[in-house]
Design an enzyme around this catalytic site. Structure first.
Site, PDB file in Angstrom:
ATOM      1  N   ARG A  21       0.802  -1.223   0.000  1.00  0.00           N
ATOM      2  CA  ARG A  21       0.000   0.000   0.000  1.00  0.00           C
ATOM      3  C   ARG A  21       0.839   1.279   0.000  1.00  0.00           C
ATOM      4  O   ARG A  21       0.369   2.330  -0.435  1.00  0.00           O
ATOM      5  CB  ARG A  21      -0.926   0.020   1.231  1.00  0.00           C
ATOM      6  CG  ARG A  21      -0.169   0.059   2.531  1.00  0.00           C
ATOM      7  CD  ARG A  21      -1.004   0.272   3.751  1.00  0.00           C
ATOM      8  NE  ARG A  21      -0.153   0.298   4.928  1.00  0.00           N
ATOM      9  CZ  ARG A  21       0.517   1.358   5.347  1.00  0.00           C
ATOM     10  NH1 ARG A  21       0.420   2.502   4.696  1.00  0.00           N
ATOM     11  NH2 ARG A  21       1.290   1.278   6.412  1.00  0.00           N
ATOM     12  N   ARG A 172      -4.161 -19.342  31.122  1.00  0.00           N
ATOM     13  CA  ARG A 172      -3.541 -19.155  29.807  1.00  0.00           C
ATOM     14  C   ARG A 172      -4.355 -18.185  28.958  1.00  0.00           C
ATOM     15  O   ARG A 172      -4.243 -18.157  27.735  1.00  0.00           O
ATOM     16  CB  ARG A 172      -3.392 -20.509  29.110  1.00  0.00           C
ATOM     17  CG  ARG A 172      -2.441 -21.463  29.853  1.00  0.00           C
ATOM     18  CD  ARG A 172      -2.225 -22.763  29.095  1.00  0.00           C
ATOM     19  NE  ARG A 172      -3.426 -23.577  29.062  1.00  0.00           N
ATOM     20  CZ  ARG A 172      -3.720 -24.528  29.945  1.00  0.00           C
ATOM     21  NH1 ARG A 172      -2.907 -24.760  30.949  1.00  0.00           N
ATOM     22  NH2 ARG A 172      -4.830 -25.254  29.831  1.00  0.00           N
ATOM     23  N   CYS A 192      -0.410  -2.984  14.115  1.00  0.00           N
ATOM     24  CA  CYS A 192       0.527  -4.000  13.633  1.00  0.00           C
ATOM     25  C   CYS A 192       0.858  -4.980  14.756  1.00  0.00           C
ATOM     26  O   CYS A 192       0.797  -6.182  14.567  1.00  0.00           O
ATOM     27  CB  CYS A 192       1.801  -3.349  13.105  1.00  0.00           C
ATOM     28  SG  CYS A 192       1.553  -2.366  11.611  1.00  0.00           S
ATOM     29  N   ASP A 217       7.883  -3.716   9.933  1.00  0.00           N
ATOM     30  CA  ASP A 217       8.974  -3.031   9.253  1.00  0.00           C
ATOM     31  C   ASP A 217      10.235  -3.332  10.070  1.00  0.00           C
ATOM     32  O   ASP A 217      10.473  -2.737  11.113  1.00  0.00           O
ATOM     33  CB  ASP A 217       8.645  -1.534   9.220  1.00  0.00           C
ATOM     34  CG  ASP A 217       9.813  -0.648   8.842  1.00  0.00           C
ATOM     35  OD1 ASP A 217      10.917  -1.168   8.582  1.00  0.00           O
ATOM     36  OD2 ASP A 217       9.630   0.581   8.840  1.00  0.00           O
TER      37      ASP A 217
END
Length: 323
Positions: A21, A172, A192, A217
């Site tokens: 994008r 958990r 992200c 990234d």
């Protein structure tokens, strides 16, 4: 941080070029992970200077539920400026509310997750149970021809994690996340780093963190996110009476932007220094000493409460962020 350099080399060796994008190609590798023993040191990148103050400023903004780039700037972090004010898709969005607005990003989801219940109008017992649990009545609605009522409450996911670490440490299910399908279009950038799971071991007095990142990234984002995740684990450990131990970092799409290639190749030519140590300010209460859970400190901490000791690093390296 040899593990970080090994990840970079793996992407160079095995990654494939892809469009995305941003318009800047990435060399992408699906599925990667890093694991750190925080008793051996803090995972700060040393083959360049880590923007530690900026990373911690962002974390503090998340902990406070910040939804404006101005909030992050006041905390010493400018990484949200471009996403707020230079991302054309967001500038054109009807959801954007003026200069610096980010929408309900990260910390808003962490601390005020919007929870709804749609219940049959005649189910008084269930409606009363929901209200006793803190849900507020929004009003009557029709759902496929059935009379219903809609109820709402914001959920502090991170506070629930602290409570569980104290009262149900063997669970958990001690986790929080930031992915909200209903609000993705209302955000300047969808999250992200998505899912954080705390795993306690009362027998050893240790707590660990598994973090799943859908897209990373590796040149700019990974060092930032590693510092934030490890710092968060240290803070949660202090507030709940544990020692921070394992930090495992999973990546869905691990990628290197074409404009970051030279920066990362230079780091591969540099030998990493020993890991530094993270120190938290003594003003942050330690549950191990007080026996009192004080969750208000999630939002009370300041960037100055976090510092690195013994941090050696190579000269700084810079590269443009793809927006």
């Amino acid at each position: 941080m040899q593990a970080y350099l090994d990840l970079v080399q793996s992407i160079f060796d095995q990654g494939a070029w892809q469009e995305n994008r941003t318009g800047v190609r990435t060399l992408s590798l699906p599925g990667a992970s890093l694991r750190f023993d925080l008793q051996e040191g803090f995972p700060a990148v040393t083959t360049k200077r880590l923007a530690f103050k900026s990373a911690i400023g962002e974390l503090v903004g998340f902990l406070r539920g910040a939804d404006s780039a101005a909030d992050f700037r006041r905390l010493g972090c400018r990484v949200w400026d471009q996403n707020a004010n230079e991302n054309q898709a967001w500038l054109d969005s009807p959801w954007r509310d003026g200069l610096d607005d980010l929408g309900p990003v990260y910390g808003v989801q962490w601390r005020q997750w919007p929870a709804y219940k749609l219940l049959p109008a005649g189910g008084e017992a269930r409606i009363q149970a929901a209200q006793a649990d803190g849900y507020r009545l929004v009003g009557p609605v029709q759902d496929q021809g059935q009379a219903c009522v809609l109820l709402y409450k914001p959920i502090d996911q991170l506070r629930r994690c602290l409570d569980a670490l104290i009262h149900d440490p063997g669970s958990r299910r001690i986790l929080f996340h930031g992915w909200n399908w209903a609000q993705l279009e209302e955000m300047a950038l969808p999250p992200c780093h998505l899912l954080y799971q705390f795993l306690a071991n009362p027998g050893t007095g240790e707590v660990s963190l598994c973090l799943y990142v859908r897209s990373n990234d590796v040149g700019l984002g990974t060092p930032f996110n590693l510092a934030e995740g490890a710092a968060l684990l240290h803070l949660v450990a202090r507030l709940t009476g544990y020692r921070p131990r394992w930090f495992t970092y999973f990546i869905g799409d691990a990628h290197i932007y074409e404009t970051h290639v030279e920066m990362l190749r230079e780091q591969l030519r540099r030998a990493p220094y020993p890991a530094p140590r993270l120190r938290l300010s003594e003003r942050i209460p330690a549950y191990a000493e007080t026996g009192v859970l004080q969750p208000e400190w999630l939002a009370r901490v300041e960037p100055a409460d976090f510092s690195l000791e013994g941090y050696q690093h190579h000269p700084p390296l810079t590269a443009p962020m793809a927006v």
